[in-house]
Scaffold this active site. Structure first.
Site, PDB file in Angstrom:
ATOM      1  N   HIS A 263     -30.024  -1.281 -23.320  1.00 12.48           N
ATOM      2  CA  HIS A 263     -29.446   0.060 -23.322  1.00 12.48           C
ATOM      3  C   HIS A 263     -30.578   1.072 -23.394  1.00 12.48           C
ATOM      4  O   HIS A 263     -31.583   0.849 -24.076  1.00 12.48           O
ATOM      5  CB  HIS A 263     -28.497   0.236 -24.512  1.00 12.48           C
ATOM      6  CG  HIS A 263     -27.635   1.453 -24.422  1.00 12.48           C
ATOM      7  ND1 HIS A 263     -28.056   2.699 -24.843  1.00 12.48           N
ATOM      8  CD2 HIS A 263     -26.364   1.620 -23.974  1.00 12.48           C
ATOM      9  CE1 HIS A 263     -27.085   3.578 -24.659  1.00 12.48           C
ATOM     10  NE2 HIS A 263     -26.050   2.945 -24.129  1.00 12.48           N
ATOM     11  N   GLU A 321     -21.053  -2.609 -22.696  1.00  8.96           N
ATOM     12  CA  GLU A 321     -20.390  -3.090 -21.489  1.00  8.96           C
ATOM     13  C   GLU A 321     -19.878  -4.523 -21.649  1.00  8.96           C
ATOM     14  O   GLU A 321     -18.833  -4.877 -21.113  1.00  8.96           O
ATOM     15  CB  GLU A 321     -21.348  -3.017 -20.299  1.00  8.96           C
ATOM     16  CG  GLU A 321     -21.679  -1.613 -19.845  1.00  8.96           C
ATOM     17  CD  GLU A 321     -22.614  -1.589 -18.666  1.00  8.96           C
ATOM     18  OE1 GLU A 321     -23.040  -2.687 -18.202  1.00  8.96           O
ATOM     19  OE2 GLU A 321     -22.934  -0.496 -18.183  1.00  8.96           O
TER      20      GLU A 321
END
Length: 384
Positions: A263, A321
Site C-alpha cells: 500500500h 483489497e
C-alpha cells in the site's frame, strides 16, 4: 530566513501535491507507519465491527454518536429519500441499453438524483444522496441483467436495503453485519483523490451533488478506486494451498505484482484488512464457503513471507483489497460491483468533508509553475 530562501521554500514543486497539507479535518487520521486508522476519534477496530452504517455517517457529519431518538429520526429520513425520481430510473434504463459499466452509470445518474428535490439545504441533500446512491447502484445492476429494480423497503436499514435491492430477498443478519462492517471501514480515509476532488468542488460554493459527482469520477479511475477483484481471482487460480507457494513464486520471479499486498500509505499491515478479515470469518462461518476463507488466509501467510524474501526491507503487507474481495464475494456481489459498493460507503466521508470545507469558506486554489516557452511572436496564418 532571507527573501531568497523564502521564495525557494514557497515555490517548491510537489508533484501530485504529495506531502502538502491542504486541509485540517476531524474525520479520519491515517498513520501508515503504525498501521493505524482513526475514524472521528474511534480506532477503526472499535467502530467498524459495532456501529451500524447510519451511526457512522451521523458520527462523521455531526461529531458524536446519535442518541436512540436521533438515530431513529436519521433512519426515517434516509428511508424517505431512497426511492429514485422516475426520470432518474428512465436514465438508468437508457444507460443499461448500451451496457455501460456500473461506475459509469453511477456517475451519470448521481447528477440526476436530486431532480425532485425542492429547497433542500446541504443537510437535506446529504441525506438524499446517502440514501439514493445505493438505490442507483442496485437498480442499475438489475436493469443491466434484465431484471426490474426492487423498491427499497422502509423497514430495512441502509446496508440491508442495499443487499435487498440487489437480490430481491431479505439478507441474513450475518450478511448485513458483514456489509455494515465493510461500509464503516471504507467510510473515510484521509485526503485521498476523490475526497480532495469533492472538497475542491464544494470550495467553489458549488452544490453538494456536483461535489459528489466529481468524487465519483475520481474514484472511477483505477489508480484510486483500485481493483479488489484480482486479489480474489489469484486465490481462485491457486485453488489449493499445496499450489500456493509455487504459484506465487512464479509470479514474483516474472516481476508481477501480488494483488492485495502493499500500500502506498501503510508500511505495515493495513488495519482495514484486519477488520475485514474478522468480519469475513464471521460471515463465512454463518453459512459461507469456509474452505475458501481458509485458503485465502493460507495464501495470505505464504504471500507475505515470499514478499519479505523477494523484496526485503519493503515490508509489503496485506492491504484492504485482499479481504474486501473475499468479503464482498461472500455477500454474493459480482466483482463489477466492488467499486460502486465502495462508493456507497465512502459517500458518508465525502459528505463530511464537504461540510468541513464549506465551513471554512476558503477556495482551494494552488499555484502552478510555468515551464513553457516565452517571448514568442505571432505569425499570420498565411506565413505558417
Amino acid at each position: 530566513m532571507s527573501t531568497t530562501q523564502t521564495a525557494q521554500t514557497t515555490d517548491a514543486f510537489k508533484p501530485g501535491l504529495e506531502g502538502v497539507i491542504a486541509a485540517e479535518t476531524r474525520l479520519s487520521s491515517v498513520d501508515g507507519q503504525k498501521g493505524e486508522l482513526i475514524i472521528a476519534g474511534f480506532p477503526l477496530e472499535e467502530l467498524a465491527a459495532h456501529a451500524t452504517f447510519e451511526e457512522t455517517a451521523y458520527l462523521l457529519w455531526y461529531d458524536h454518536l446519535p442518541t436512540a431518538a436521533e438515530l431513529e429520526r436519521f433512519r426515517a429520513e434516509l428511508a424517505g429519500y431512497r426511492a429514485l425520481p422516475a426520470a432518474t430510473l428512465t436514465l438508468l434504463e437508457q444507460v443499461a441499453q448500451v451496457r455501460r459499466p456500473a461506475m459509469d452509470a453511477l456517475r451519470i445518474a448521481a447528477g440526476a438524483m436530486d431532480l425532485d428535490a425542492r429547497d433542500l439545504d446541504d443537510h437535506g441533500l446529504a441525506r438524499l444522496a446517502l440514501a439514493r446512491i445505493p438505490t442507483i447502484v442496485a437498480a442499475y445492476w438489475r436493469l443491466l441483467h434484465g431484471q426490474a429494480p426492487v423498491e427499497p423497503d422502509p423497514e430495512l436499514g441502509h446496508a440491508a436495503n442495499y443487499l435487498y435491492m440487489l437480490e430481491g430477498a431479505r439478507p441474513t443478519p450475518a450478511k448485513v453485519r458483514g456489509l455494515e462492517t465493510y461500509l464503516n471501514t471504507v467510510s473515510d480515509h484521509g485526503l485521498n483523490a476523490s475526497t480532495f476532488a469533492a472538497r475542491v468542488i464544494i470550495a467553489t460554493q458549488s452544490d453538494l451533488v456536483s461535489a459528489l459527482v466529481g468524487a465519483i469520477g475520481a474514484l472511477k479511475g483505477p489508480l484510486h478506486g483500485g481493483a479488489p477483484g484480482p486479489a480474489l481471482d489469484m486465490v481462485f487460480e491457486i485453488g489449493d494451498v499445496s499450489r500456493a507457494e509455487s504459484y506465487l513464486r512464479e509470479k514474483l520471479e516474472r516481476g508481477e505484482r501480488l494483488m492485495g499486498f502493499g500500500h502506498r500509505v501503510y508500511k505495515v499491515r493495513d488495519p482495514r484488512a484486519e477488520v475485514l478479515a474478522r468480519a469475513a470469518e464471521v460471515m463465512y462461518r454463518d453459512g459461507g464457503d469456509m474452505a475458501l476463507y481458509n485458503l485465502a488466509r493460507e495464501v495470505e501467510k505464504i504471500a507475505v513471507a515470499l514478499l519479505a524474501e523477494y523484496k526485503p526491507g519493503r515490508n509489503l503487507q496485506t492491504n484492504v483489497e485482499f479481504y474486501t474481495a473475499l468479503l464482498l464475494h461472500g455477500l454474493g456481489l459480482d466483482t463489477d460491483l466492488f467499486t460502486p459498493t465502495f462508493a456507497v460507503g465512502r459517500t458518508a466521508g465525502w459528505i463530511g468533508h464537504c461540510f468541513e470545507q464549506r465551513a471554512t469558506g476558503r477556495l482551494i486554489r494552488p499555484d502552478s509553475r510555468y515551464i513553457g516557452e516565452r517571448n514568442r511572436r505571432w505569425v499570420p496564418l498565411e506565413q505558417r
